[in-house]
Design an enzyme around this catalytic site. Sequence first.
Site, PDB file in Angstrom:
ATOM      1  N   GLY A   1       0.758  -1.165   0.046  1.00 53.02           N
ATOM      2  CA  GLY A   1       0.094   0.111   0.036  1.00 53.02           C
ATOM      3  C   GLY A   1       0.965   1.478  -0.114  1.00 53.02           C
ATOM      4  O   GLY A   1       1.945   1.348   0.454  1.00 53.02           O
TER       5      GLY A   1
ATOM      6  N   GLY B   1       1.299   5.156   1.388  1.00 58.11           N
ATOM      7  CA  GLY B   1       1.284   5.688   2.644  1.00 58.11           C
ATOM      8  C   GLY B   1       2.357   5.480   3.565  1.00 58.11           C
ATOM      9  O   GLY B   1       2.346   6.022   4.812  1.00 58.11           O
TER      10      GLY B   1
ATOM     11  N   HIS C   1      -0.454   0.594   9.554  1.00 60.84           N
ATOM     12  CA  HIS C   1      -1.855   0.988   8.558  1.00 60.84           C
ATOM     13  C   HIS C   1      -2.842   1.448   9.500  1.00 60.84           C
ATOM     14  O   HIS C   1      -3.809   1.767   9.145  1.00 60.84           O
ATOM     15  CB  HIS C   1      -2.340  -0.237   8.239  1.00 60.84           C
TER      16      HIS C   1
ATOM     17  N   ASP D   1       8.180  31.041  24.454  1.00 62.52           N
ATOM     18  CA  ASP D   1       9.070  30.621  25.296  1.00 62.52           C
ATOM     19  C   ASP D   1       9.984  31.394  26.004  1.00 62.52           C
ATOM     20  O   ASP D   1      11.167  30.918  26.665  1.00 62.52           O
ATOM     21  CB  ASP D   1       9.719  29.302  24.359  1.00 62.52           C
TER      22      ASP D   1
ATOM     23  N   SER E   1      18.521  32.773  20.955  1.00 60.91           N
ATOM     24  CA  SER E   1      19.227  34.056  20.823  1.00 60.91           C
ATOM     25  C   SER E   1      19.119  34.910  22.023  1.00 60.91           C
ATOM     26  O   SER E   1      20.257  35.544  22.281  1.00 60.91           O
ATOM     27  CB  SER E   1      18.297  35.010  19.719  1.00 60.91           C
TER      28      SER E   1
ATOM     29  N   MET F   1      14.780  44.087  24.030  1.00 58.82           N
ATOM     30  CA  MET F   1      15.463  44.179  25.228  1.00 58.82           C
ATOM     31  C   MET F   1      16.323  45.468  25.347  1.00 58.82           C
ATOM     32  O   MET F   1      16.724  46.122  26.208  1.00 58.82           O
ATOM     33  CB  MET F   1      16.263  42.843  25.634  1.00 58.82           C
TER      34      MET F   1
ATOM     35  N   ASP G   1       7.209  44.167  24.656  1.00 59.96           N
ATOM     36  CA  ASP G   1       8.050  43.078  24.263  1.00 59.96           C
ATOM     37  C   ASP G   1       8.689  42.233  25.655  1.00 59.96           C
ATOM     38  O   ASP G   1       9.034  43.052  26.600  1.00 59.96           O
ATOM     39  CB  ASP G   1       9.414  43.827  23.627  1.00 59.96           C
TER      40      ASP G   1
ATOM     41  N   GLY H   1      11.205  40.519  26.432  1.00 64.19           N
ATOM     42  CA  GLY H   1      12.815  40.691  26.532  1.00 64.19           C
ATOM     43  C   GLY H   1      12.712  41.976  27.339  1.00 64.19           C
ATOM     44  O   GLY H   1      13.579  42.089  28.338  1.00 64.19           O
TER      45      GLY H   1
END
Length: 578
Positions: free
Chosen positions: A56, A58, A221, A403, A446, A495, A556, A558
């Site tokens: 199949g 997939g 499957h 985050d 960063s 910041m 912001d 930061g």
Amino acid sequence: MTSKKLLNSVEGCADDSLAGFVACNPDLQLLQGHRVALRSDLDSLKGRVALLSGGGSGHEPAHAGFIGKGMLTGVIAGSVFASPAVGSILAAIRAVDQAGTAGILLIVKNYTGDRLNFGFAMEQAKAEGIPVEMVIIGDDSAFTVLKKAGRRGLCGTILIHKVAGALAEEGVGLEEIAKRVNAIAKAMGTLGVSLSSCSVPGSKPTFELADDELELGLGIHGEAGVRRIKRAPVDQIVTLMLDHMTNTSNVSHVPVESGSSVILIVNNLGGLSFLELGIIAEATIRLLEDRGVQVARALVGTFMSALEMPGVSLTLMLVDEPMLKLIDADTTATAWPHLAKVPVTRRKRIRTAPREPSAVPEATAVGGVAPKQMMLVLERVCTTLTGLEKHLNALDRAAGDGDCGTTHSRAAKAILDWLKEDPALDSPAQVLSKLSVLLLERMGGSSGALYGLFLTAAAQPLKTKTDLPAWSAAMDAGLEAMMKYGKAEPGDRTMVDSLWAVKQELQAWKSTGASFLPVLTKAVENAEAAAMATKNMEAGAGRASYISSARLDQPDPGAVAIATIFRAILEVLQTQGA
């Protein structure tokens, strides 16, 4: 709810997918009128055994990804999770036979539809005088009691493609290849686990799992497995899988024990990230080696998927040196990974890091921040940032990946862990340098780099002096480095806006000679005002610069974090009467 997929049509998705794969691979051709892909150089196989497989659609990159010199001659694809048509299988057999091959081996995964359709085509081909043999691969290690249908064919099948392909390249005959492949298939096993199901195009998911559940022992499957387990750390899940696969009371176990040498496949069932695959691969290799099992080769990636299923299967196959020679033989199949021809186990994986240069004696905290104050400041900053995690994450979701609070909290926890070691805090330059390393290593992203740059540069003016003017110079140096490499300037909604407000107040203080605490109080108030003002700014740098300004209606994160840090510093110094 039917899942969303990028298709032209549900009915034509298997044809379109195979056509797209062939379009990108000049070494392949489609067989007209059939969902069949074949090597473009069939004539080069004259006098040698050809290999056909399939099933199949997939399961991409299976099966077409394993066509090439040293592996499959061609594949026959069915609709999604459906066995290919007998007519297409027979057409592929005839096309390969007409190229003058010395027989054809059909490699079939053990599913009822595949057995029936490939078997029917084989019998018809034999009636036409074509030399054809079939091997049925069942490597599923999920079942403790063997079902009448036998073990399902799973990801271990690709190892059979590789071994059989290498034997065919060596000129081994059809019956001998079939005999050796059948013996090899008995020495391997596969077990899968998934976080949720997948869905066939146009359909709903095939089963449901609670948020804290995983499905163990499932096929490819979308069918449910043999049991449900609770979500747990990867080490525990892999341990459970290895225990199940190698338990001798399990009739479908793989006979791996201490001293065994194996090939390992860590196979993405379609929806796992490479991040997760790496974690699972490391755990599996480590846990196998802890059991005394030698991992000769390790394949990690997507080899036989189940559409978008977020899960993984582990395959173990016992090997010896002759078998490794076949695994290491060259192939042009695009989905077969480039493997180093050396064992994974017993290889030195860690290189000793260079030693840091010997520290140069630096100024101690005479006339500046005393060690006790430094400890109190750092502890207050860290506890404040930890408590601010959810708020900063909420601010960051509007303009980033949500985050910012988590990264700051991670940095705070790293610093607190370091402080538990009772470090010497009498040299501000060394403290800032150590903080720089901690944030670069533990904070990440960063933000970690920006803080690291700031602290590294800020440490330099404090190497010779630690009076208040030196701390002001440290502020200037840190901000200059951050702006140089981060490319942000005041007014860019970062910041830097909060830091710039502090810098401006400190510069004014140096020229007036006013008392420090009132100046710092004013600097903190300005930093907080600057942070709040960022909500009305157009982002000029950072991830937020890619977001429409209409969506940026919060300050912001930061800038808020910087203002909060300086507020915590001020509160400690006020309490200490600095």
